[in-house]
Design an enzyme around this catalytic site. Sequence first.
Site, PDB file in Angstrom:
ATOM      1  N   GLU A  41       0.868  -1.212  -0.004  1.00  0.00           N
ATOM      2  CA  GLU A  41      -0.115  -0.022   0.056  1.00  0.00           C
ATOM      3  C   GLU A  41       0.783   1.462   0.049  1.00  0.00           C
ATOM      4  OE1 GLU A  41      -2.595   0.060   3.212  1.00  0.00           O
ATOM      5  OE2 GLU A  41      -3.630  -1.874   2.801  1.00  0.00           O
ATOM      6  N   ASP A  52      -5.449   8.944  10.312  1.00  0.00           N
ATOM      7  CA  ASP A  52      -4.093   8.524  10.498  1.00  0.00           C
ATOM      8  C   ASP A  52      -3.580   8.994  12.065  1.00  0.00           C
ATOM      9  OD1 ASP A  52      -3.633   7.021   8.304  1.00  0.00           O
ATOM     10  OD2 ASP A  52      -3.773   8.830   7.139  1.00  0.00           O
ATOM     11  N   TYR A 167     -10.359  -4.370   3.777  1.00  0.00           N
ATOM     12  CA  TYR A 167      -9.665  -3.944   4.964  1.00  0.00           C
ATOM     13  C   TYR A 167     -10.549  -3.781   6.013  1.00  0.00           C
ATOM     14  CZ  TYR A 167      -5.751  -1.102   6.898  1.00  0.00           C
ATOM     15  OH  TYR A 167      -4.778  -0.512   7.827  1.00  0.00           O
TER      16      TYR A 167
END
Length: 260
Positions: A41, A52, A167
């Site tokens: 990725e 994040d 995911y």
Amino acid sequence: MTRLQSTFAKGPALVCFVTAGDGDTAAILDALVSGGADVIELGMPFTDPMADGPAIQQANLRSLGAGTTTADIFHIAARFREKHADVPLVLMGYANPMITRGPDWFANECRKAGVDGVICVDIPPEEDPELGPALRAAGVSLIRLATPTTDAARLPAVLEGSSGFLYYVSVAGITGLQQAAQASIDEAVARIKQHATIPVAVGFGVRTPEQAAAIARVADGVVVGSALVDLVAQHGANAAGPVRELTRALADAVHSARSG
């Protein structure tokens, strides 16, 4: 079969994340491959990476500070594809850089560069027309995210139009700061697999080979990001060696689950 399909068909896959333009990206990508990463990725730096944690936020800032552009990212991807014909490459990031020139432009650039899939953190299934049709028309997988709050009523919408792999974000919150209890991962993966026809990879907070091995025994893939990004922050231009070392340890742990 696509590169992603053939990779996951071999058994549990190690999926490794690094940020494009943070450090010597070409050398880092080579180190991931030689270390045994199955899927890579490549993060697209963005000014407001809301999902994040501090490690990847700082990687975004370092990359943007070095002047990394979307064109640079596609150049990195194309060079990677020339060197590594069979390793799946996924771009991960946020909608703004992906759709600012239009979804068709972005999808075609992905196709030309040999990108296999795209993870867009902030386009939910309800807004699929923003990017999904263009990616599918270009033969690029749209890889969606599921979380601990994705219940049975919502999961079909997440899976609809998704391909490559799903995911599963194992903790609610931002990347890199906490690790989900293995029992909760086991339960979630079993639940998702009742509905999913594509592989399920688990990430967020995976830092050690021991954690990776435990997840690989129940999931189709294990995603590691912040631990690798930390090495780039720590070692800068010399990060390739340490990245290869950690990747090898993680890959050995994940792949051992294939026969375990």
